[in-house]
Scaffold this active site. Structure first.
Site, short mmCIF file in Angstrom:
data_model
loop_
_atom_site.label_atom_id
_atom_site.label_comp_id
_atom_site.label_asym_id
_atom_site.label_seq_id
_atom_site.Cartn_x
_atom_site.Cartn_y
_atom_site.Cartn_z
N THR A 2 66.61 -14.18 56.78
CA THR A 2 67.97 -13.90 56.37
C THR A 2 68.69 -15.23 56.28
OG1 THR A 2 67.87 -11.77 57.52
CG2 THR A 2 70.07 -12.59 57.02
N SER A 56 71.56 -5.66 61.06
CA SER A 56 72.14 -6.40 62.18
C SER A 56 73.04 -7.54 61.71
CB SER A 56 71.03 -6.99 63.06
OG SER A 56 70.27 -5.97 63.68
N GLY A 87 68.45 -14.04 61.71
CA GLY A 87 67.70 -13.91 62.94
C GLY A 87 67.24 -12.51 63.27
#
Length: 559
Positions: free
Chosen positions: A369, A441, A460
């Site tokens: 990401t 997330s 992450g």
């Protein structure tokens, strides 16, 4: 609910009016921090051409989609958190991918009812419908001031002329080589002549340049319809995927109201569902608000933060999903009274095993990401986190388009209680359904206070939320932007019931003391994340920017 929304709106107006009071000094320079110098330079180039932070965000996003494809790309999606200076508006542009119409809850289960992880991660069946290009057009039409074609030009040039291979992308190609070799178009880009590119060797993507030119000319119709769309669908279906032209044409951008919360005199504006980040961060900070962490003993502080992480991730696994499909109790989960109940279950001297919490009965590093942060001289801000899911995504480039497809379908819960590639557990709230956005997330965040503004985020995987949290806590302790991105990192996500430590994050004595409290320590051999942050001192007008020292390609420039 209506009363709470009104109160939150009032808080936002108070925060935005403070930013525009006569005592505030507008940013004296623009700051951009991203994962690659070509992307940061692209953003500054667009600002110099008269664009604002939102135009620059298109340029940075699109350039990262060319030069950092192990982390993001136009075959993926993301969230752009925006602050518009002229009226104080905060909004999240949701460009998250969506499940194709033919998707169903059992599509990755084998004859024994077990998840076929290869199908869920590799090849076109793993790909959801991309949202990044639609996000570009939305930014340009509703928030930018330059034509989309102008903001895309740096990315087009980077794809056509090539960029030098660097260690991080080389490592990802090496790890993904077996999958890439399945698909001729992927081989041609990442393994020319069957070899992994050497450092400094140009990676040229002519097909991708042509696709970006089509978008520059026709807007999102150059991607979601016409020749590019037809080529993508044909390639996907010939290789076992389920996309249709209707899936592409039906993709829509969503504008979401961000999650807002307050902590120690700071107002946070952060990602809303289908991100789990904003709710989790709000829950954790509400739990921690009863304690003064700044002057606390280090072991006790880590213990309490870990226990708050444990409880927020437990809620993530049970309640969170796409709010267009499931009822997410946002008001409950972000309310201080709810946090007080969670806090009451925390012992100051003993870790609570995750099995004791009612709920669902080794993570990868997360180079999958990307994030960037921007502040322009007008006070406009962007915090954006973009993804293709795992490194180099599905490994599948659609022939004739240069588009590397995401493997975002693995972010759904393929089976209740079954961990995904990041070890995260999900339940029915995040099950696969046609047209649904998978839970994420990604946690792009703004922080407003009387004298400072912060813009931050990180990649992450499952650790995004806790890395952003630790950066926020460091900011609240009074440290500067360079400290936020550098702090040693630790992480707990409810299940597996382990306290994960970045390499050399804690000294042996601290580790021993935490083990004595009952924490199961898992020490990693490497480091995590790639945080990029920008700050603005509203008293002096000074802007600062920093990129994570853990990566050699991070680029933070103020000018």
């Amino acid at each position: 609910m209506r009363v709470l929304q009104t109160l939150l709106a009032c808080c936002l107006l108070i925060g935005s009016s403070a930013i525009h009071s006569s005592e505030v000094q507008l940013p004296k320079q623009a700051g951009i921090a991203s994962a690659h110098p070509m992307a940061t330079a692209a953003g500054h180039k667009i600002l110099a051409q008269g664009g604002n932070a939102f135009d620059a965000a298109i340029a940075v996003s699109a350039t990262l989609a060319v030069v950092e494809q192990q982390s993001s790309g136009i075959g993926g999606g993301g969230f752009w958190l925006l602050h518009r200076a002229q009226d104080g508006k905060n909004v999240m542009i949701d460009g998250r991918e969506v499940a194709p119409a033919a998707a169903h809850a059992d599509m990755y289960l084998d004859e024994n009812g077990e998840v076929n992880r290869d199908l869920a991660l590799n090849g076109p069946l793993a790909a959801a419908i991309p949202g990044e290009i639609a996000g570009f057009e939305h930014l340009a039409k509703h928030y930018g001031r330059l034509p989309l074609a102008v903001s895309l030009q740096p990315a087009i040039e980077a794809a056509a002329k090539g960029f030098p291979a660097y260690p991080r992308i080389i490592r990802t190609i090496e790890r993904k080589a077996k999958v890439l070799k399945r698909y001729p178009a992927s081989m041609a880009v990442y393994l020319p002549n069957g070899q992994v590119p050497k450092e400094g060797e140009l990676i040229i993507q002519s097909d991708l340049a042509n696709t970006l030119k089509a978008v520059a000319k026709h807007g999102k119709a150059g991607f979601y319809a016409g020749e590019v769309a037809e080529k993508m669908v044909q390639a996907v279906r010939e290789n076992g995927g389920i996309w249709t032209l209707e899936d592409l044409q039906n993709y829509t951008i969503k504008e979401r109201d961000p999650i807002t919360t307050n902590y120690r005199g700071h107002q946070l504006v952060t990602a809303a569902p289908p991100s789990s980040g904003g709710i989790a961060i709000a829950t954790i900070l509400n739990i921690l608000s009863a304690w003064d962490l700044t002057d606390m003993d280090r072991v006790k502080r880590i213990h309490l933060v870990t226990e708050a992480m444990r409880r927020a991730y437990r809620d993530r696994s049970i309640y969170l999903g796409d709010t267009d499909f499931v009822e997410v109790p946002i008001q409950l989960l972000t309310h201080p009274y709810y946090a007080a109940g969670l806090r009451a279950s925390i012992s100051p001297v003993k870790a609570m095993p995750s099995d004791y919490l009612p709920g669902i009965n080794d993570n990868p590093k997360g180079e999958d990401t990307t994030h960037f942060s921007i502040i322009d001289t007008e006070g406009n801000m962007v915090s954006a986190t973009l993804t293709v899911n795992t490194g180099l995504a599905s490994g599948f480039i659609a022939t004739g388009t240069g588009v590397l497809l995401n493997n975002e379908m693995d972010d759904f819960s393929a089976k209740p209680g079954e961990p995904n590639a990041f070890g995260l557990i999900g339940d029915d709230a995040n099950k696969i359904e046609p047209g649904k956005r998978p839970l994420s997330s990604m946690s792009p965040t703004f922080v407003f206070s009387d004298d400072q503004v912060a813009v931050l985020g990180t990649p992450g995987g499952s650790r995004i939320i806790t890395m952003v949290l630790l950066g926020l806590l460091d900011h609240f302790d009074g440290n500067n932007v360079h400290s936020w991105v550098s702090k040693p990192r630790y992480h707990h996500q409810y299940l597996p019931d382990k306290l994960y430590l970045e390499k050399d994050a804690l000294d042996p004595a601290t580790i021993e003391a935490l083990q004595a409290k009952g924490h199961v320590i898992h020490q990693h051999k490497g480091d995590w994340g790639n945080m990029h942050a920008v700050s603005w001192n509203k008293t002096t007008g000074a802007v600062d920017a920093a990129s994570d020292p853990r990566t050699t390609t991070g680029s933070a420039v103020v000018k």
